[in-house]
Design an enzyme around this catalytic site. Structure first.
Site, short mmCIF file in Angstrom:
data_model
loop_
_atom_site.label_atom_id
_atom_site.label_comp_id
_atom_site.label_asym_id
_atom_site.label_seq_id
_atom_site.Cartn_x
_atom_site.Cartn_y
_atom_site.Cartn_z
N VAL A 1 3.44 -2.66 -22.43
CA VAL A 1 3.20 -4.11 -22.50
C VAL A 1 2.04 -4.48 -23.43
CG1 VAL A 1 4.21 -4.66 -20.24
CG2 VAL A 1 1.75 -4.12 -20.40
N SER B 1 -5.83 -9.19 -8.67
CA SER B 1 -6.37 -8.26 -7.68
C SER B 1 -7.56 -8.93 -7.00
CB SER B 1 -6.86 -6.99 -8.39
OG SER B 1 -7.67 -6.24 -7.52
N TYR C 1 -11.52 -3.40 -15.05
CA TYR C 1 -10.37 -3.78 -14.23
C TYR C 1 -10.60 -5.16 -13.61
CZ TYR C 1 -6.80 -3.40 -10.54
OH TYR C 1 -5.73 -3.61 -9.70
N ALA D 1 -10.59 -7.96 -16.25
CA ALA D 1 -9.23 -8.25 -16.71
C ALA D 1 -8.47 -9.03 -15.65
CB ALA D 1 -8.50 -6.95 -17.03
N LYS D 2 -8.64 -8.64 -14.37
CA LYS D 2 -7.89 -9.29 -13.29
C LYS D 2 -8.37 -10.73 -13.06
CE LYS D 2 -4.88 -6.13 -12.26
NZ LYS D 2 -3.45 -6.39 -12.48
N1 NAD Z 1 -2.15 -1.18 -4.94
C1 NAD Z 1 -3.19 -1.98 -4.74
O1 NAD Z 1 -3.97 -1.81 -3.77
C2 NAD Z 1 -3.44 -3.11 -5.69
C3 NAD Z 1 -4.52 -3.96 -5.38
C4 NAD Z 1 -4.78 -5.02 -6.23
C5 NAD Z 1 -3.98 -5.24 -7.33
N2 NAD Z 1 -2.95 -4.40 -7.59
C6 NAD Z 1 -2.13 -4.69 -8.78
O2 NAD Z 1 -0.76 -4.65 -8.43
C7 NAD Z 1 0.00 -4.27 -9.57
C8 NAD Z 1 0.91 -3.12 -9.23
O3 NAD Z 1 0.12 -2.02 -8.85
P1 NAD Z 1 0.66 -0.79 -8.00
O4 NAD Z 1 -0.38 -0.53 -7.00
O5 NAD Z 1 2.05 -1.03 -7.61
O6 NAD Z 1 0.53 0.36 -9.11
P2 NAD Z 1 1.51 1.50 -9.62
O7 NAD Z 1 0.64 2.41 -10.41
O8 NAD Z 1 2.33 2.03 -8.52
O9 NAD Z 1 2.48 0.72 -10.62
C9 NAD Z 1 2.04 0.26 -11.87
C10 NAD Z 1 3.20 0.38 -12.86
O10 NAD Z 1 2.75 -0.11 -14.14
C11 NAD Z 1 3.26 0.76 -15.13
N3 NAD Z 1 2.45 0.68 -16.35
C12 NAD Z 1 1.21 1.17 -16.55
N4 NAD Z 1 0.82 0.94 -17.81
C13 NAD Z 1 1.85 0.27 -18.41
C14 NAD Z 1 2.05 -0.25 -19.72
N5 NAD Z 1 1.12 -0.12 -20.69
N6 NAD Z 1 3.22 -0.89 -19.98
C15 NAD Z 1 4.17 -1.01 -19.02
N7 NAD Z 1 4.04 -0.51 -17.78
C16 NAD Z 1 2.88 0.11 -17.48
C17 NAD Z 1 3.22 2.14 -14.50
O11 NAD Z 1 4.06 3.07 -15.18
C18 NAD Z 1 3.67 1.83 -13.08
O12 NAD Z 1 5.08 1.91 -12.96
C19 NAD Z 1 -1.01 -3.96 -10.67
O13 NAD Z 1 -1.16 -5.10 -11.49
C20 NAD Z 1 -2.27 -3.69 -9.91
O14 NAD Z 1 -3.43 -3.90 -10.68
C21 NAD Z 1 -2.66 -3.34 -6.81
#
Ligand code: NAD
Length: 260
Positions: free
Chosen positions: A70, A148, A161, A164-165
């Site tokens: 992306v 986040s 992080y 950015a968020k």
């Molecule tokens: N899990 C948590 O506790 C949490 C908390 C706050 C925010 N988030 C946010 O939720 C979202 C999903 O996170 P998750 O926990 O499911 O993580 P995850 O790592 O399971 O999934 C993230 C996905 O993004 C893909 N990705 C990474 N870099 C990429 C790129 N350059 N282009 C396209 N795809 C790319 C990865 O391959 C992966 O499939 C993220 O935005 C994360 O910051 C998660």
């Protein structure tokens, strides 16, 4: 499945989920497909995206897996062009793709700052830029940007992080103002600690994650560990007509770990 079997509220719609190969993005893609949408899984991890596409096809829905970094305008433009060629429309964009690194101002490498900004912020903006002309032409569209809790309350160390968020939520607010006249809504979901591959990198077991959810700086008053479906349900709601006049908002799905 996060949606009831009889929920066909997205039938005929086309959705793009970036980061749809894993965690919250995967569960969101399954929820959309379960409600009848055709879904593009745009992820840098092509094998993972194909696996989710196969899961969707088992549900009787259609999916397109497109390898996409992306942070690259060329990759994003090409993914959106393939989506349009396949589904002929774009109704929903979920900017879920992200990477996480935990570094303070002292130890962060400048190139790591740039990479996090490129994926987590620029990536979301590029995907919005690529789909908005089609949504304007359709006179409708919904975008959800995944932020986040770290973007609202610094969690210690996750400097790039968190910055950015925070900006991702402002991207939603800015676009909500600019695009409302085109019947395009833009909102943010800000997850709290959720059990996904991303958080398992830091806390490899469910017990370790639960301890964080109960006792750490990011603990929540309900003392629970959230699951991907909790985030997917919120994203799903914001993408349906049930939320038709909700735009420019942030929905914190965090069991109360940060209350605005
Ligand atoms: N899990 C948590 O506790 C949490 C908390 C706050 C925010 N988030 C946010 O939720 C979202 C999903 O996170 P998750 O926990 O499911 O993580 P995850 O790592 O399971 O999934 C993230 C996905 O993004 C893909 N990705 C990474 N870099 C990429 C790129 N350059 N282009 C396209 N795809 C790319 C990865 O391959 C992966 O499939 C993220 O935005 C994360 O910051 C998660």
């Amino acid at each position: 499945m996060p949606t009831p079997a009889n929920d066909r509220s997205l039938k005929g719609k086309a959705a793009i989920v970036t980061g749809g190969a894993s965690g919250i993005g995967r569960m969101t893609a399954l929820a959309f497909a379960g409600a009848g949408a055709n879904v593009t899984i745009a992820d840098v991890n092509l094998d993972g995206a194909k696996k989710v596409a196969a899961e969707i096809e088992v549900l009787g829905a259609q999916a397109l897996a497109v390898q996409t970094d992306v942070s690259s305008w060329d990759a994003v433009s090409s993914m959106v062009a393939k989506t349009l060629k396949t589904w002929k429309r774009i109704d929903i964009l979920v900017n879920d793709a992200a990477i996480s690194m935990s570094q303070s101002i002292v130890d962060i490498k400048v190139e790591d700052w740039d990479r996090i900004m490129a994926v987590n912020l620029r990536g979301a903006m590029l995907c919005c830029k690529a789909v908005v002309p089609q949504m304007i032409a359709q006179r409708s569209g919904v975008i959800v940007n995944v932020s986040s809790g770290s973007g609202f309350r610094p969690a210690g160390g996750a400097l790039a992080y968190g910055c950015a968020k925070a900006a991702v939520a402002h991207l939603s607010r800015s676009l909500a103002v600019d695009l409302g006249k085109h019947n395009i809504r833009v909102n943010t979901v800000a997850p709290g600690l959720t059990d996904t591959p991303m958080t398992r990198k830091n806390w490899p077991s469910r017990e370790a994650l639960l301890t964080q959810a109960k006792t750490s700086f990011i603990a929540n008053p309900m003392g629970v560990l959230l699951e991907p479906k909790d985030q997917a349900n919120a994203i799903f709601f914001l993408c349906t007509d049930q939320a038709r006049y909700i735009t420019g908002q942030t929905l914190h799905v965090n069991a109360g770990s940060w209350i605005s």
